[in-house]
Design an enzyme around this catalytic site. Structure first.
Site, PDB file in Angstrom:
ATOM      1  N   SER A 229     -41.876 -23.691  32.413  1.00  0.00           N
ATOM      2  CA  SER A 229     -41.673 -23.859  30.975  1.00  0.00           C
ATOM      3  C   SER A 229     -41.262 -22.536  30.358  1.00  0.00           C
ATOM      4  CB  SER A 229     -42.965 -24.338  30.301  1.00  0.00           C
ATOM      5  OG  SER A 229     -43.930 -23.291  30.269  1.00  0.00           O
ATOM      6  N   ASP A 230     -40.401 -22.599  29.337  1.00  0.00           N
ATOM      7  CA  ASP A 230     -40.260 -21.413  28.506  1.00  0.00           C
ATOM      8  C   ASP A 230     -41.631 -21.152  27.903  1.00  0.00           C
ATOM      9  OD1 ASP A 230     -39.323 -19.259  27.080  1.00  0.00           O
ATOM     10  OD2 ASP A 230     -37.672 -20.328  26.134  1.00  0.00           O
ATOM     11  N   TRP A 231     -41.875 -19.926  27.491  1.00  0.00           N
ATOM     12  CA  TRP A 231     -43.211 -19.538  27.051  1.00  0.00           C
ATOM     13  C   TRP A 231     -43.595 -20.298  25.777  1.00  0.00           C
ATOM     14  CZ3 TRP A 231     -42.078 -17.896  31.388  1.00  0.00           C
ATOM     15  CH2 TRP A 231     -42.812 -16.953  32.108  1.00  0.00           C
TER      16      TRP A 231
END
Length: 805
Positions: A229-231
């Site tokens: 996941s992107d952060w």
């Protein structure tokens, strides 16, 4: 590390679930009983941004020194995968010295609009160019035993409402424009990880989108790495896991692990899915840990010459009436604050702490030039309006020089991760400065800095423009090398420079609506739009000048006709007809002469950079396969070639075509989409204002609501911006607008979903505090009491959080 399958067989459900969550903001977990050590995953990709744990402060302002190479917008103009591969090797070595197992990049989102605040971090408006360059960088980094993270997957082409917006894009545009670059990089370079995006894609969050993460990435492309996941991009952890998201970052502090275990125990999630995701993680960990070299030493200074060469080969000479290269004995007026304090990189998560920072004044001195400096303007946006005294002083300096070299562009306030530009204009003070200097001395050379195209109202009055984009820490030296003729410009634009923002294809649909952004232009972004719609541009895609000249000749095809499953080899000759050595980037475009489906005039399908001595000639060979002639057929859900004649264009840019041929391609019959009656505007390319019914025809479904139903209660997927219609939400929104600075901070405060306050805070902003806030926003009782009850615990968590972010 032992065999991942053996380790998986020994793990408990809780251990496997825990494996799918980070240790903290930047590390993956260690499992000592299985011989698994922790390692870092850190931002890049034009340098390494690893938190400096010896000092206080977040990694945005406190990271270990690292060479800051030119950003992707700059290196893309090299059109040179081999150069990107060389840069990747250097980045990989730096990562090894810092125990970094994965470098979080490159980013290859398409440049749908020049206003995207993060365009500096992306390569191009063209997916073939972006994909090939990304592949080169990935191969370089991973050759050192360090992983990469290809991002942001996908249709993530703006910063405004990037965490909540729904990209409404038709399947053909998704596959041909927004996914093709990813496909090339995945198949060619096999990145160890792919990072999904914050936004929704046709109604589903990027982290939960089965169509993109499973059906396309894994099933169609055969990807077997980790999807991270992107952060803060995780919305529903269990749904995301089921739909292809392996790793949640940053750590959810155990929340995600508990949800996964509970879902397996209550039967809503098959443990086989957990096993599959855990095995992906174990494979990643093994590769990263096997690549680690304890005690590895790396000297940044060794690659400073590489940073300078990468910059020099990437900058673009946009205009030159012969004033360049500068004469060695010319007296110069060097003007502009950028000459002494360069704009060399973007802002946000990719911001690098450089090991050194060159400036133009020092470099002009080292090159032996006689010059006088004048500041010209004040740097801050708040002071960016015309300063008559500084402008007058600059004009006076210019008047007494043989040549004025003016350094201007977009300041840090104008573009960054987190927000988009409101317009395509330069700071007012910069335009006024150019006008005054040119009036005082017509022999004016402009050095342009910034991460995206800008309007150039003074274009006709200046004899030369060098676009340095964002050249990294050695960029100033590269600029002087190019201006002096020590290096010969060879960069070419990886994006079109429109004359004005009003000319751009997404002008009426960027940044979109409160809930959605409609990609009504479909496949027509960049040069595909300008050529089809007949819109004049300032500089075409692929444009770039040199101090020498090149002649193209002798176009040959290895066959006169072909079947769709054949390959075609195109050869031609290039000769350096000038007096100095130089590099040329030859570009091969393909256009379908007559088609049932709407198509661009032509599309880039191959390119090659060659370096030639004066008088030297070489033969270039480029190979085209079936995909070079195909479009994505939504009726068959596959790539399709329509039989007929295809034009082959060989040129020095998309507009400077030097050679042309034709090939007849035979293909199997297929059911072709035909929108000539239902969506005729797409056959003209004039897509700035597509009617609803025609967009629906191409989209294949009804257009979703542009705003969230305000009768629904506010929940954790909302933010302060879209809660502003409520009584208490309006008060909080107004207060935040008043006290939070405009730009990156404002975007984070107002447009970040409340769920991210939970997942990104390491437990400081707890689920109980979030519940209290939601009660307040929904005018329910007990909200403030719940928040106050949890404040002491939150305060205790702040210090540990700051030590890790």
């Amino acid at each position: 590390m032992k065999d991942p399958k053996e380790i998986l067989a020994q793990m408990t459900l809780e251990e496997k679930a825990s494996l799918l969550d980070g240790k903290n903001f930047w590390e993956l977990k260690a499992f000592e009983k299985y011989g698994i050590e922790s390692f870092f995953v850190c931002d890049g990709p034009h340098g390494l941004r690893k938190k400096n744990y010896d000092k206080n402060g977040s990694s945005l302002s406190n990271s270990v020194p690292s060479i800051c190479y030119p950003t992707a917008v700059t290196t893309a103009c090299s059109w040179d995968p081999d150069l990107l591969r060389e840069m990747g090797v250097a980045l990989g070595k730096k990562c090894l010295s810092e125990r970094v197992g994965v470098l979080l990049g490159p980013g290859i989102n398409m440049k749908r609009s020049p206003l995207c605040g993060r365009n500096f971090e992306y390569f191009s408006e063209d997916p073939v160019l972006a994909g090939e360059l990304a592949a080169g960088l990935i191969e370089g980094v991973q050759s050192q035993g360090v992983g990469t993270s290809l991002k942001h997957f996908c249709a993530n082409s703006q910063e405004t409402r990037r965490m909540t917006g729904d990209s409404v894009v038709d399947e053909r545009a998704l596959r041909e424009i927004y996914l093709t670059g990813f496909e090339i990089a995945v198949k060619k370079a096999k990145p160890w990880t792919v990072m999904n995006s914050y936004n929704k894609i046709n109604g589903m969050h990027g982290s939960e989108n089965r169509h993109t993460q499973v059906e396309i990435l894994r099933d169609a492309w055969g990807y077997d790495g980790v999807v991270v996941s992107d952060w803060g991009a995780v919305n529903d952890r269990v749904l995301g896991l089921a739909n292809g998201n392996d790793l949640e970052m940053p750590s959810s502090s155990g929340s995600g692990t508990r949800k996964i275990v509970e879902a397996v125990q209550n039967g809503t999630l098959d443990e086989a899915v957990v096993d599959e995701r855990a095995l992906n993680m174990l494979n990643l960990m093994k590769k990263a840990l096997d690549g680690m070299q304890p005690g590895y030493q790396y000297n940044d200074a060794d690659d400073q010459p590489l940073a300078r060469r990468v910059a020099a080969e990437s900058m673009v000479l946009l205009k030159n009436n012969g004033i360049l290269p500068l004469k060695a004995d010319a007296k110069l007026a060097v003007i502009g604050d950028f000459a002494i304090e360069p704009r060399y990189q973007g802002a946000g998560s990719s911001q690098i702490n450089p090991t050194q920072l060159d400036n133009a004044l020092t470099e002009f001195t080292a090159a032996g030039f006689d010059y006088e400096y004048s500041q010209g303007y004040e740097r801050s946006l708040k002071k960016a309006k015309k300063n008559p005294a500084l402008i007058a002083a600059a004009a006076e300096t210019a008047k007494n020089a043989d040549v004025a070299v003016v350094f201007i562009g977009l300041t840090e306030d104008f573009e960054s991760e987190g927000f988009d530009r409101p317009h395509m204009q330069l700071p007012e003070a910069h335009n006024a400065l150019v006008e005054a200097v040119v009036k005082a001395n017509p022999n004016t050379v402009i050095v342009l800095s910034g991460g995206s195209p800008v309007e150039l109202p003074w274009y006709d009055s200046v004899p030369a423009i060098l676009n340095s984009y964002l050249g990294g820490q050695a960029g100033a030296g590269a600029v002087v090398d190019l201006l002096s003729g020590k290096a010969n410009p060879c960069g070419k634009l990886a994006e079109t420079y429109p004359i004005s923002y009003a000319d751009t294809p997404a002008f009426n649909n960027f940044p979109g609506n409160p809930a959605t952004v409609e990609y009504r232009e479909s496949i027509y972004i960049g040069y595909r739009y300008y050529e089809k719609a007949g819109v004049p541009v300032r500089f075409p895609f692929g444009h770039g000048l040199s101090y020498t000249t090149f002649e193209y000749s002798d176009l040959r095809l290895d066959k006169g006709a072909m079947n769709e499953n054949d390959t075609l080899t195109v050869t031609f000759k290039i000769k350096n007809t000038g007096a100095v050595a130089g590099s040329e980037i030859a570009q091969l475009y393909v256009g379908d002469r007559e088609s049932t489906i709407f198509r661009p005039v032509k599309e880039l399908k191959a390119f090659k950079k060659v370096t030639l001595a004066p008088g030297e000639e070489t033969t270039v060979a480029l190979t085209l396969d079936r995909r070079a002639f195909a479009f994505f057929n939504v009726n068959t859900n596959d790539w399709c070639v329509e039989s007929g004649e295809f034009d082959l264009f060989v040129g020095a840019s998309s507009a400077d075509i030097r050679l042309q041929g034709v090939i007849n391609v035979g293909a199997a019959a297929a059911e072709m989409p035909d929108y000539r009656k239902t969506a005729p505007v797409y056959y003209t390319g004039k897509v700035q204002a597509v009617p609803d019914d025609q967009f629906v025809a191409v989209l294949g479904r009804e257009i979703p609501p542009t705003v969230k139903d305000q009768s629904l209660p506010i929940d954790v997927t909302d933010n302060f911006e879209n809660a502003a219609h409520t009584k208490n939400g309006a008060k909080l929104y107004k207060t935040l607008k008043k006290f939070v600075p405009d730009g990156f901070a404002s975007a984070i405060a107002l447009q970040t979903p409340f769920r991210d306050f939970i997942s990104m805070s390491g437990g400081v902003f707890s689920e109980d505090i979030a519940d209290g806030l939601l009660k307040i926003l929904n005018s329910e009782k007990g909200g403030m009491r719940k928040i106050l009850k949890n404040i002491p615990k939150a305060i205790k968590g702040i210090d540990p959080l700051m030590k890790n972010i």
